[in-house]
Design a protein around this motif. Structure first.
Motif, PDB file in Angstrom:
ATOM      1  N   ASP A 117       0.832  -1.215   0.000  1.00  0.00           N
ATOM      2  CA  ASP A 117       0.000   0.000   0.000  1.00  0.00           C
ATOM      3  C   ASP A 117       0.862   1.259   0.000  1.00  0.00           C
ATOM      4  O   ASP A 117       0.435   2.315   0.466  1.00  0.00           O
ATOM      5  CB  ASP A 117      -0.963  -0.007   1.194  1.00  0.00           C
ATOM      6  N   THR A 118       2.095   1.151  -0.521  1.00  0.00           N
ATOM      7  CA  THR A 118       2.976   2.328  -0.573  1.00  0.00           C
ATOM      8  C   THR A 118       3.388   2.649  -2.008  1.00  0.00           C
ATOM      9  O   THR A 118       3.493   1.760  -2.862  1.00  0.00           O
ATOM     10  CB  THR A 118       4.262   2.131   0.266  1.00  0.00           C
ATOM     11  N   LEU A 119       3.598   3.918  -2.248  1.00  0.00           N
ATOM     12  CA  LEU A 119       4.111   4.406  -3.529  1.00  0.00           C
ATOM     13  C   LEU A 119       5.315   5.288  -3.242  1.00  0.00           C
ATOM     14  O   LEU A 119       5.220   6.242  -2.465  1.00  0.00           O
ATOM     15  CB  LEU A 119       3.043   5.232  -4.258  1.00  0.00           C
ATOM     16  N   LYS A 120       6.439   4.967  -3.869  1.00  0.00           N
ATOM     17  CA  LYS A 120       7.649   5.783  -3.690  1.00  0.00           C
ATOM     18  C   LYS A 120       7.935   6.525  -4.986  1.00  0.00           C
ATOM     19  O   LYS A 120       8.016   5.906  -6.052  1.00  0.00           O
ATOM     20  CB  LYS A 120       8.848   4.903  -3.307  1.00  0.00           C
ATOM     21  N   LEU A 121       8.021   7.843  -4.888  1.00  0.00           N
ATOM     22  CA  LEU A 121       8.295   8.673  -6.067  1.00  0.00           C
ATOM     23  C   LEU A 121       9.637   9.376  -5.925  1.00  0.00           C
ATOM     24  O   LEU A 121       9.935   9.959  -4.878  1.00  0.00           O
ATOM     25  CB  LEU A 121       7.185   9.714  -6.244  1.00  0.00           C
ATOM     26  N   LYS A 122      10.441   9.290  -6.989  1.00  0.00           N
ATOM     27  CA  LYS A 122      11.688  10.051  -7.061  1.00  0.00           C
ATOM     28  C   LYS A 122      11.652  10.810  -8.370  1.00  0.00           C
ATOM     29  O   LYS A 122      11.537  10.199  -9.437  1.00  0.00           O
ATOM     30  CB  LYS A 122      12.901   9.117  -6.999  1.00  0.00           C
ATOM     31  N   ALA A 123      11.698  12.129  -8.268  1.00  0.00           N
ATOM     32  CA  ALA A 123      11.542  12.971  -9.459  1.00  0.00           C
ATOM     33  C   ALA A 123      12.877  13.561  -9.897  1.00  0.00           C
ATOM     34  O   ALA A 123      13.758  13.808  -9.068  1.00  0.00           O
ATOM     35  CB  ALA A 123      10.559  14.095  -9.161  1.00  0.00           C
ATOM     36  N   PRO A 124      13.029  13.824 -11.207  1.00  0.00           N
ATOM     37  CA  PRO A 124      14.235  14.511 -11.686  1.00  0.00           C
ATOM     38  C   PRO A 124      14.198  15.975 -11.267  1.00  0.00           C
ATOM     39  O   PRO A 124      13.152  16.480 -10.826  1.00  0.00           O
ATOM     40  CB  PRO A 124      14.144  14.364 -13.198  1.00  0.00           C
ATOM     41  N   GLU A 125      15.314  16.660 -11.427  1.00  0.00           N
ATOM     42  CA  GLU A 125      15.370  18.082 -11.053  1.00  0.00           C
ATOM     43  C   GLU A 125      14.350  18.897 -11.844  1.00  0.00           C
ATOM     44  O   GLU A 125      13.693  19.782 -11.314  1.00  0.00           O
ATOM     45  CB  GLU A 125      16.787  18.621 -11.286  1.00  0.00           C
ATOM     46  N   ARG A 126      14.211  18.581 -13.124  1.00  0.00           N
ATOM     47  CA  ARG A 126      13.181  19.226 -13.949  1.00  0.00           C
ATOM     48  C   ARG A 126      12.521  18.172 -14.818  1.00  0.00           C
ATOM     49  O   ARG A 126      13.195  17.445 -15.549  1.00  0.00           O
ATOM     50  CB  ARG A 126      13.781  20.334 -14.824  1.00  0.00           C
ATOM     51  N   ILE A 127      11.219  18.070 -14.701  1.00  0.00           N
ATOM     52  CA  ILE A 127      10.512  17.042 -15.457  1.00  0.00           C
ATOM     53  C   ILE A 127      10.322  17.486 -16.913  1.00  0.00           C
ATOM     54  O   ILE A 127      10.421  18.668 -17.247  1.00  0.00           O
ATOM     55  CB  ILE A 127       9.143  16.715 -14.797  1.00  0.00           C
ATOM     56  N   ARG A 128      10.053  16.500 -17.775  1.00  0.00           N
ATOM     57  CA  ARG A 128       9.775  16.816 -19.180  1.00  0.00           C
ATOM     58  C   ARG A 128       8.271  16.793 -19.423  1.00  0.00           C
ATOM     59  O   ARG A 128       7.524  16.103 -18.720  1.00  0.00           O
ATOM     60  CB  ARG A 128      10.494  15.842 -20.123  1.00  0.00           C
ATOM     61  N   ALA A 129       7.847  17.559 -20.412  1.00  0.00           N
ATOM     62  CA  ALA A 129       6.412  17.670 -20.704  1.00  0.00           C
ATOM     63  C   ALA A 129       5.880  16.366 -21.285  1.00  0.00           C
ATOM     64  O   ALA A 129       6.589  15.649 -21.999  1.00  0.00           O
ATOM     65  CB  ALA A 129       6.176  18.814 -21.692  1.00  0.00           C
ATOM     66  N   VAL A 130       4.630  16.035 -20.936  1.00  0.00           N
ATOM     67  CA  VAL A 130       3.954  14.912 -21.593  1.00  0.00           C
ATOM     68  C   VAL A 130       3.225  15.478 -22.809  1.00  0.00           C
ATOM     69  O   VAL A 130       2.828  16.648 -22.816  1.00  0.00           O
ATOM     70  CB  VAL A 130       2.955  14.208 -20.657  1.00  0.00           C
ATOM     71  N   ASP A 131       3.067  14.667 -23.844  1.00  0.00           N
ATOM     72  CA  ASP A 131       2.456  15.174 -25.074  1.00  0.00           C
ATOM     73  C   ASP A 131       1.008  15.593 -24.844  1.00  0.00           C
ATOM     74  O   ASP A 131       0.612  16.722 -25.133  1.00  0.00           O
ATOM     75  CB  ASP A 131       2.508  14.108 -26.182  1.00  0.00           C
ATOM     76  N   THR A 132       0.218  14.641 -24.307  1.00  0.00           N
ATOM     77  CA  THR A 132      -1.215  14.923 -24.157  1.00  0.00           C
ATOM     78  C   THR A 132      -1.765  14.401 -22.831  1.00  0.00           C
ATOM     79  O   THR A 132      -1.331  13.357 -22.344  1.00  0.00           O
ATOM     80  CB  THR A 132      -2.042  14.259 -25.290  1.00  0.00           C
TER      81      THR A 132
END
Length: 417
Positions: free
Chosen positions: A278-293
């Motif tokens: 029941d856990t979610l671990k998120l590690k994000a980059p310094e700057r994310i990239r845009a998703v198309d849609t």
């Protein structure tokens, strides 16, 4: 009016637990009317909408206590089928009471509901479903007066998989005579949670989570205890905030399958996400990239309730993204406020084009609805300088102590009353 003051720039990190879902507890509270007995609900969020629903139930004679995330409700003392207009106007979810009060009393008088101004949300699907079950409905002077001698099971075809209409049809059919089939039902997890609670009370219902739900009417229900499912929109909002700030966070009491459309988009923009129990671990980059849609759709598509928060994330992404809002036509009220902070967003009808910028700057902005307000808080977390989010009464309809949750993850945010 209360407001949030945010000093942007802090990276979110640490662990946070998500509580029970607002959109699950409200129809379940309405469902307690059906038993005429005691129900105990645990892990309930302490939110304005929940208190409004409790006040509505008290006003029609129910006895309720709410302490330490536990709601104990005795509906044996129900004494009225007329729902107070003032409370109904505060919250759209009060419409859920139509089905159970009709099942219990055979009649209800209720005004048209209020809530967030995110575009027209006609209740014609609710009315059609109830009429199919034999309810006679008169509309006059802003009120709906409904009456039925005995609800009869039937086949209900929904023109659109509306969550509210699906839930109201379920609640009306539980004590109806015979079998009811709801075709083109909404599939949201909150409907599955409602089914789980109803089954604990002794209802004969199956199919929630699919497009066809079958209910075999019963004569009476029993006492039940139920734990409210985790809030998937709060889960998604926290994940989006973590991604926006280049964060490293662990979200507990989460159901990954409920947020897979959000997880998929976060991975697309460069985040690493691990699912374990029941856990979610998120590690994000310094700057994310845009998703198309990003296109909002009924479940299991990308939720309309996450569109604004994800747009806030895309304002600082590398590249351009396109959003299409297919559910509500007036759900871009946050765009003008994000633009005040330096975002580059163009709107054409239901389509928004977001060109990512390197930074947002703090500003005084106004929350105009629940999810749009959450988006402004996320924007404040990544903006340079100080952001003041006004009219947070909207945000507090759906997020319990939002400032404290973010502060726990390292955000510099505080509330001024």
């Amino acid at each position: 009016m209360s407001k949030f003051v945010i000093h942007g720039g802090n990276r979110l990190q640490g662990e946070i637990r998500v509580g029970g879902a607002k959109n699950a507890v409200l129809p379940i509270l309405a469902a307690t009317v059906l038993s005429g007995k005691v129900s105990i609900l645990t892990d309930c969020p302490n939110l304005k909408d929940v208190h409004t629903m409790i006040e509505i139930l008290r006003s029609i004679g129910c006895r309720i206590s709410f302490e330490d995330a536990v709601i104990t409700i005795d509906t044996s003392t129900l004494s009225s089928y007329e729902v107070p207009e003032g409370l109904v106007r505060e919250m759209r979810s009060s419409i859920f009471l139509m089905g159970p009060i009709l099942g219990r009393c055979g009649k209800i008088k209720i005004s048209y509901p209020g809530g967030c101004e995110i575009g027209p949300r006609p209740i014609d699907l609710h009315i059609k479903a109830l009429e199919a079950l034999g309810v006679k409905i008169t509309e006059a002077h802003g009120f709906l007066e409904c009456e039925v001698l005995g609800l009869k099971g039937c086949e209900i075809h929904l023109d659109y998989p509306s969550v509210g209409a699906t839930e109201n049809a379920i609640l009306a059919a539980i004590l109806a005579e015979g079998t009811t089939r709801i075709i083109n039902a909404a599939k949201e997890p909150e409907i599955v949670d409602l089914q789980d609670f109803l089954q604990k009370m002794g209802a004969k219902i199956h199919g929630a989570g699919t497009s066809e739900i079958i209910i075999e009417g019963v004569k009476e229900l029993r006492e039940a205890e139920h734990r409210i499912m985790p809030d998937r929109i709060v889960t998604g909002t926290i994940l989006a905030a973590g991604a926006a700030t280049g964060g490293d966070i662990l979200v507990t009491n989460a159901i990954a399958s409920h947020v897979h459309p959000i997880i998929s988009k976060l991975k697309e923009c460069g985040c690493l996400i691990l699912e374990k129990g029941d856990t979610l671990k998120l590690k994000a980059p310094e700057r994310i990239r845009a998703v198309d849609t990003v296109k909002t759709l009924p479940y299991p598509g990308f939720p309309t309730d996450m569109q604004a928060q994800f747009m806030a994330l895309m304002t600082v992404a590398r590249g351009t993204s396109f959003f299409t809002e297919t559910i509500f036509e007036n759900r871009y009220k946050h765009v003008d406020e994000l633009t005040r902070m330096g975002a580059k967003i163009k709107i054409d009808g239901r389509v928004a084009v977001i060109k990512g910028v390197k930074k947002l700057t703090g500003a005084r902005v106004f929350a105009k609805d629940l999810r749009g307000g959450a988006a402004l808080v996320i924007a404040g977390l990544i903006a340079e300088g100080i952001t003041t989010v006004e009219d947070i009464v909207h945000i507090e309809r759906g997020y319990e102590q939002f400032d404290k949750m973010l502060e726990q993850l390292g955000a510099n945010i505080y509330k001024i009353k």
